[in-house]
Design a protein around this motif. Structure first.
Motif, short mmCIF file in Angstrom:
data_model
loop_
_atom_site.label_atom_id
_atom_site.label_comp_id
_atom_site.label_asym_id
_atom_site.label_seq_id
_atom_site.Cartn_x
_atom_site.Cartn_y
_atom_site.Cartn_z
N UNK A 18 -5.24 -1.87 7.69
CA UNK A 18 -4.19 -2.33 6.78
C UNK A 18 -2.79 -1.86 7.18
N UNK A 19 -2.65 -1.31 8.38
CA UNK A 19 -1.34 -0.89 8.85
C UNK A 19 -1.02 0.54 8.47
N UNK A 20 -0.06 1.12 9.20
CA UNK A 20 0.30 2.51 8.93
C UNK A 20 1.17 2.57 7.69
N UNK A 21 1.49 3.78 7.31
CA UNK A 21 2.33 3.96 6.13
C UNK A 21 1.54 3.91 4.85
N UNK A 23 0.00 5.22 1.54
CA UNK A 23 0.50 6.27 0.65
C UNK A 23 -0.36 7.52 0.70
N UNK A 24 0.22 8.64 0.27
CA UNK A 24 -0.47 9.93 0.27
C UNK A 24 -1.83 9.86 -0.43
N UNK A 25 -1.87 9.12 -1.54
CA UNK A 25 -3.09 9.10 -2.36
C UNK A 25 -4.25 8.35 -1.71
N UNK A 26 -4.02 7.73 -0.55
CA UNK A 26 -5.10 6.96 0.10
C UNK A 26 -6.32 7.83 0.36
N UNK A 27 -6.09 9.05 0.82
CA UNK A 27 -7.21 9.95 1.13
C UNK A 27 -8.14 10.14 -0.08
N UNK A 71 -7.18 -2.97 -2.29
CA UNK A 71 -6.93 -3.71 -3.54
C UNK A 71 -6.17 -2.84 -4.53
N UNK A 72 -6.49 -1.56 -4.56
CA UNK A 72 -5.86 -0.66 -5.52
C UNK A 72 -4.44 -0.27 -5.08
N UNK A 73 -4.25 -0.11 -3.78
CA UNK A 73 -2.97 0.37 -3.25
C UNK A 73 -1.93 -0.74 -3.19
N UNK A 74 -2.36 -1.98 -3.04
CA UNK A 74 -1.42 -3.06 -2.82
C UNK A 74 -0.74 -3.59 -4.07
N UNK A 75 -0.74 -2.80 -5.13
CA UNK A 75 0.07 -3.14 -6.31
C UNK A 75 1.44 -2.54 -6.03
N UNK A 76 2.50 -3.35 -6.00
CA UNK A 76 3.81 -2.79 -5.66
C UNK A 76 4.23 -1.69 -6.64
#
Length: 140
Positions: A18-21, A23-27, A71-76
């Motif tokens: 899904x590309x770099x960058x 967010x911190x909470x991804x982990x 799906x969870x991260x891609x909410x602006x």
């Protein structure tokens, strides 16, 4: 007994897809999504996840874990909880509908199929049979 907490995907796995960058909470979301997959595994197989029990699951767990998190991260940012957004400029109007406005972690039906966790499971429950105590010894 300590429940397994190993994540099926790393931040690097996620960024490859899904590309770099990220967010911190991804982990931590990858860990949460992994726990969700393990609970789906238990619900389907009636046993804790162990590598090798379901090869389809093992092959696809990393990609599905990443997809759940995407799906969870891609909410602006700033739009969490909004399901729609409208913008007006003169005669023009644009409306945007967010698919997952609450940033929930969930497994789709197609992902369950991909993981081999769908369809009717053939259990190994032994039927209760009455023993036939009347042995026919030919004496009646």
């Amino acid at each position: 007994y300590m429940a397994e907490t190993r994540s099926f995907a790393t931040k690097a796995d996620y960024e490859k897809r899904y590309g770099s960058g990220a967010p911190e909470r991804v982990e931590v979301l990858l860990q949460d999504a992994s726990a969700l997959l393990r609970s789906n595994f238990i619900a389907y197989h009636q046993t804790a996840y162990k590598e090798g029990l379901n090869l389809r699951f093992d092959e696809n767990a990393c990609a599905v874990t990443c997809a759940i998190v995407a799906r969870a991260v891609n909410v602006p940012a700033g739009f969490e909880g909004a399901s729609q957004y409208s913008q007006h400029a003169g005669p023009y109007e644009s409306t945007l509908t967010f698919a997952n406005p609450t940033a929930d972690l969930y497994v789709t039906r197609s992902e369950r199929t991909r993981l081999g966790l769908s369809g009717i499971r053939i259990g190994s429950i032994q039927p209760m049979c009455k023993q036939d105590h009347e042995v026919n010894d030919g004496s009646h």
